[in-house]
Each structure stands twice: as structure tokens, then as C-alpha cells.
Design an enzyme around this catalytic site. Structure first.
Site, PDB file in Angstrom:
ATOM      1  N   HIS A   1       0.848  -1.188   0.000  1.00  0.00           N
ATOM      2  CA  HIS A   1       0.000   0.000   0.000  1.00  0.00           C
ATOM      3  C   HIS A   1       0.888   1.243   0.000  1.00  0.00           C
ATOM      4  O   HIS A   1       1.683   1.446   0.916  1.00  0.00           O
ATOM      5  CB  HIS A   1      -0.912   0.013   1.231  1.00  0.00           C
ATOM      6  CG  HIS A   1      -2.065  -0.933   1.122  1.00  0.00           C
ATOM      7  ND1 HIS A   1      -3.159  -0.871   1.950  1.00  0.00           N
ATOM      8  CD2 HIS A   1      -2.300  -1.964   0.274  1.00  0.00           C
ATOM      9  CE1 HIS A   1      -4.026  -1.826   1.625  1.00  0.00           C
ATOM     10  NE2 HIS A   1      -3.507  -2.499   0.605  1.00  0.00           N
TER      11      HIS A   1
ATOM     12  N   TYR B   1      -9.960   5.148   6.582  1.00  0.00           N
ATOM     13  CA  TYR B   1     -10.282   5.523   7.960  1.00  0.00           C
ATOM     14  C   TYR B   1     -11.349   6.618   7.892  1.00  0.00           C
ATOM     15  O   TYR B   1     -11.109   7.674   7.296  1.00  0.00           O
ATOM     16  CB  TYR B   1      -9.050   6.072   8.673  1.00  0.00           C
ATOM     17  CG  TYR B   1      -7.961   5.069   8.955  1.00  0.00           C
ATOM     18  CD1 TYR B   1      -7.867   4.446  10.202  1.00  0.00           C
ATOM     19  CD2 TYR B   1      -7.010   4.757   7.988  1.00  0.00           C
ATOM     20  CE1 TYR B   1      -6.848   3.535  10.470  1.00  0.00           C
ATOM     21  CE2 TYR B   1      -5.991   3.846   8.242  1.00  0.00           C
ATOM     22  CZ  TYR B   1      -5.914   3.242   9.492  1.00  0.00           C
ATOM     23  OH  TYR B   1      -4.916   2.344   9.756  1.00  0.00           O
TER      24      TYR B   1
ATOM     25  N   PRO C   1      -5.611   0.363  18.066  1.00  0.00           N
ATOM     26  CA  PRO C   1      -5.276  -0.136  16.726  1.00  0.00           C
ATOM     27  C   PRO C   1      -5.343   0.927  15.637  1.00  0.00           C
ATOM     28  O   PRO C   1      -4.961   0.660  14.498  1.00  0.00           O
ATOM     29  CB  PRO C   1      -6.324  -1.229  16.497  1.00  0.00           C
ATOM     30  CG  PRO C   1      -7.476  -0.850  17.368  1.00  0.00           C
ATOM     31  CD  PRO C   1      -6.871  -0.207  18.573  1.00  0.00           C
TER      32      PRO C   1
ATOM     33  N   LYS D   1      -0.013   0.083  14.936  1.00  0.00           N
ATOM     34  CA  LYS D   1       1.319   0.042  15.528  1.00  0.00           C
ATOM     35  C   LYS D   1       1.591  -1.184  16.413  1.00  0.00           C
ATOM     36  O   LYS D   1       2.756  -1.461  16.725  1.00  0.00           O
ATOM     37  CB  LYS D   1       1.549   1.305  16.377  1.00  0.00           C
ATOM     38  CG  LYS D   1       1.657   2.573  15.548  1.00  0.00           C
ATOM     39  CD  LYS D   1       2.941   2.612  14.767  1.00  0.00           C
ATOM     40  CE  LYS D   1       2.919   3.641  13.676  1.00  0.00           C
ATOM     41  NZ  LYS D   1       3.045   3.090  12.333  1.00  0.00           N
TER      42      LYS D   1
ATOM     43  N   TYR E   1       3.096   6.837  10.131  1.00  0.00           N
ATOM     44  CA  TYR E   1       2.331   5.647   9.759  1.00  0.00           C
ATOM     45  C   TYR E   1       3.246   4.568   9.175  1.00  0.00           C
ATOM     46  O   TYR E   1       3.092   3.382   9.496  1.00  0.00           O
ATOM     47  CB  TYR E   1       1.246   6.023   8.742  1.00  0.00           C
ATOM     48  CG  TYR E   1       0.163   4.966   8.600  1.00  0.00           C
ATOM     49  CD1 TYR E   1      -1.037   5.075   9.305  1.00  0.00           C
ATOM     50  CD2 TYR E   1       0.334   3.849   7.775  1.00  0.00           C
ATOM     51  CE1 TYR E   1      -2.024   4.110   9.189  1.00  0.00           C
ATOM     52  CE2 TYR E   1      -0.643   2.880   7.650  1.00  0.00           C
ATOM     53  CZ  TYR E   1      -1.824   3.028   8.361  1.00  0.00           C
ATOM     54  OH  TYR E   1      -2.805   2.053   8.243  1.00  0.00           O
TER      55      TYR E   1
END
Length: 385
Positions: free
Chosen positions: A72, A196, A288, A292, A380
């Protein structure tokens, strides 16, 4: 029995540590209270930072990851239907790989060369300030393993942290008033990358395990029960929280797993107590939202393995002496990022209308600032150790 390093817990952290020690010629035994089938059956996250992928390569267990992992190059954020793509590759020149934690565990389990003891009951740690040992019961017989060091990789509820005297441990914790209701479904994901979503009804996440298996979540109160949620109710609620185009493209089907995961932040300090070291969920828990948890565990055991290799190969204790401080520096940065992502994307009824407008302002700032997007992307994809 005797070994150099006793590892408590056969999850991905314990198995990875064992694998790295095996490759370095350091004797180790893994002791796990559950069966191998139970460990493999646990459904967990699967977004790997580049550092975790590199560690799989170092451990010589990355062949299936290379073949099946989904690279990704970015992720999508949505706020009340407005979308923003964070382009990791363009912003920071890195990416993440979607590969389930279950698959990481399977790869490490199949590569295991040392001794792993499953279904060990009543595991206990002894004399970690002196001559450490681990005891357990199997088939009604008490067994004992003497060792040089003990690595506690047995999770939040494990015996390792619980064996440390309370006065020697400082803990920091925040429990959120909500959890994630998640389902697993054998349908293609709604998008090539994760989405998200923040909505006034609550957070939602569109994730995936493969090109034909998807994982979806919605925010629910802490006292919610899984049995109150039929598949139909879940899909209806998920659609409400997504923007119309995404909701329209969603492919639904019967769930093959459904559960509620509570959200908490937790850190224990320090991570070393004599000859006992904590790693993974035994040392910390993150919400979550920032993907991580598994990556922090991999980072911990990479540092600990390097420290053990330095100790046995070079007779230097510098690595083990610095392990706690070095690992905690990275842990707290990941805790901060996970807290920030959670604060931006979830609904907090106690903050009222003002809180939602602040969240909206944060999203709008992010959407208009390349620098802010770069900060998100850098965190991220994974900060350096």
C-alpha cells in the site's frame, strides 16, 4: 533443562525473537500456555511497516510475504464523507504492506528450529535477579528450565509483567469508552487501500487481509454486545459512516468472524528487571487506529535480539543495558501517534459540539498542509528505531 534464553509466549514477538536467536546460534526455548492451533487461530491486525518487512527478510521467513503481501503506497481518510488520500510514497518515499498477523505467526512457526513447548500450564518465573528459571506443568508433571535470561513476550495478561514487584514498575494507562466491532468477510475489499472514516455516528475502518478477504470495523460503546449485531445491522451501520461512493461499492456477505476489541493505551516502565526483559504487549498496548501494535512488538524483539547477540558474541552488556531506554523512546512516539489518530477519527460524546469542530479543523488543516500530511505519513510507515 537448561538454555541461554527462555522466551515466554509463542506469539509473533516470541517466535521472531526465537528465530533471530536461532540464526545467531543462541540457544533458546519458547514456552506457551496455549496450543499451537489456538495461537494460529487468533485474528489480529496485519499492516506491516517497512521495518517489520525488513525484519521478516532478516529472519529468512519472507518468501510468502513477498508473494502474497499487498503493498500500500497510501491510505484514505474520510471526515463526514470528505476524503483525503495520504500518499506515503510521494510524501516520504516509503510504503506499508498488508499481511495478516496470523500469516506472520504461521511463517515463523514453520521456520522454528528450536524447542517450543505448547500447552504449558501454571507458568512461573523464578529468581530473575539472580539465577533465573521458568517452571510449568504439563501432563500433571512440573517441569523446570534454567536459563541465563528471560524474555517476556506473553502479552498484556501474561505472567512476565505480573511477576515483577509492583513497586519496581510504573504503568501509564488510558482506557477509551468505546471499542471496535469488527467482522471478517470473504469478499473483495471496497478499496485498494485502507479507509479511515470519521462520522458523527462514530468511526469506521475499511481494511483487508487479501484481495478476496476484507476486514471492517465500526466504533461501538464499551458495553456493547456482539450478539446484538446481526450481519445486516453491521452492514447498514457501516454504510451510514462511509461516503456515498464507498458505501455503494461495498460488497457484503456473511461474516466468518465477528468480535469487539476494546481500545486502550498502556505502557510499563522500565522494560528490564535484572535478567527479565519485557517486549511486545507485555510492555505496551496501543489503540489499533495507528496500526502500531504488531510493528512495535517486532521493533522491541529486534532490539532485544541485537542486544543478546552483542552480549554473547562480543561479551558486551551495552545493548541489554540500553534496551529499556531505547525501546521506550520508540514506544512513546508510537503511543503518541496512535493517540492522535484515535482522537481525530473517533467520536467522543463528552467533548460535545466543540470537540467535533476541533476535529473538523484538524482534518481541514491536514487536507491543506503538505507538511502535516508528511508528519502523518512518516509516523504511519514507521519511525526509525
Amino acid at each position: 533443562m537448561r538454555t541461554q534464553v527462555a522466551i515466554i509466549g509463542a506469539g509473533p514477538a516470541g517466535l521472531m525473537l526465537g528465530r533471530l536467536l536461532d540464526l545467531a546460534g543462541i540457544a533458546n526455548v519458547i514456552i506457551e500456555r496455549k496450543s499451537a492451533e489456538y495461537v494460529l487461530g487468533r485474528i489480529r491486525a496485519g499492516v506491516l511497516e517497512q521495518g517489520s518487512v525488513d525484519l521478516m527478510e532478516r529472519a529468512q521467513v519472507a518468501s510468502r510475504l513477498r508473494a502474497e503481501g499487498l503493498v500500500h503506497h497510501g491510505t484514505d481518510l474520510s471526515f463526514d464523507g470528505d476524503r483525503l488520500r495520504i500518499d506515503f510514497t510521494k510524501l516520504v518515499g516509503k510504503h506499508v504492506t498488508v499481511y495478516g498477523q496470523t500469516e506472520v505467526t504461521r511463517d515463523l512457526m514453520e521456520a522454528r528450529e528450536g524447542n517450543t513447548i505448547y500447552e504449558a500450564a501454571n507458568v512461573a518465573i523464578h529468581d530473575f535477579d539472580g539465577s533465573p528459571s521458568v517452571s510449568w506443568e504439563q501432563d500433571g508433571v512440573t517441569q523446570r528450565l534454567d536459563c541465563d535470561y528471560i524474555a517476556g513476550c506473553d502479552g498484556y495478561h501474561g505472567v512476565s509483567r505480573a511477576s515483577v514487584p509492583q513497586e519496581a514498575l510504573t504503568t501509564f494507562e488510558r482506557t477509551y469508552p468505546f471499542g471496535w466491532l469488527g467482522i471478517l468477510v470473504d469478499k473483495p475489499p471496497v478499496a485498494h487501500e485502507l479507509i479511515y472514516a470519521h462520522h458523527e455516528r462514530g468511526f469506521a475502518l475499511c481494511s483487508q487481509r487479501s484481495n478476496v478477504r476484507s476486514r471492517y470495523y465500526v466504533q461501538v460503546p464499551n458495553d456493547e454486545k456482539v450478539e446484538n449485531w446481526s450481519d445486516e445491522r453491521f452492514w447498514d451501520e457501516l454504510r451510514r459512516r462511509l461516503n456515498p461512493q464507498t458505501a455503494e461499492a461495498l460488497q457484503t456477505g456473511p461474516s466468518i468472524e465477528k468480535s469487539i476489541a476494546p481500545l486502550r493505551s498502556f505502557v510499563a516502565e522500565p522494560l528490564r528487571f535484572g535478567k527479565l526483559f519485557l517486549a511486545g504487549d507485555a510492555a505496551h498496548i496501543v489503540p489499533p487506529t495507528g496500526a502500531k501494535g504488531l510493528n512495535l512488538a517486532m521493533s522491541d524483539v529486534a532490539m532485544l535480539a541485537d542486544a543478546m547477540i552483542e552480549l554473547y558474541a562480543e561479551k558486551s552488556a551495552a545493548g541489554i543495558d540500553n534496551y529499556s531506554q531505547r525501546a521506550l523512546a520508540r514506544i512513546w512516539k508510537a503511543e503518541r501517534f496512535s493517540w492522535w489518530m484515535t482522537s481525530l477519527l473517533h467520536t467522543f460524546p463528552e467533548t460535545g459540539r466543540f470537540g467535533r469542530r476541533i476535529q473538523r479543523a484538524e482534518f481541514d488543516y491536514l487536507r491543506g498542509s503538505v507538511a502535516a500530511q508528511q508528519v502523518l505519513a512518516e509516523n504511519y510507515v514507521g519511525l526509525p528505531s
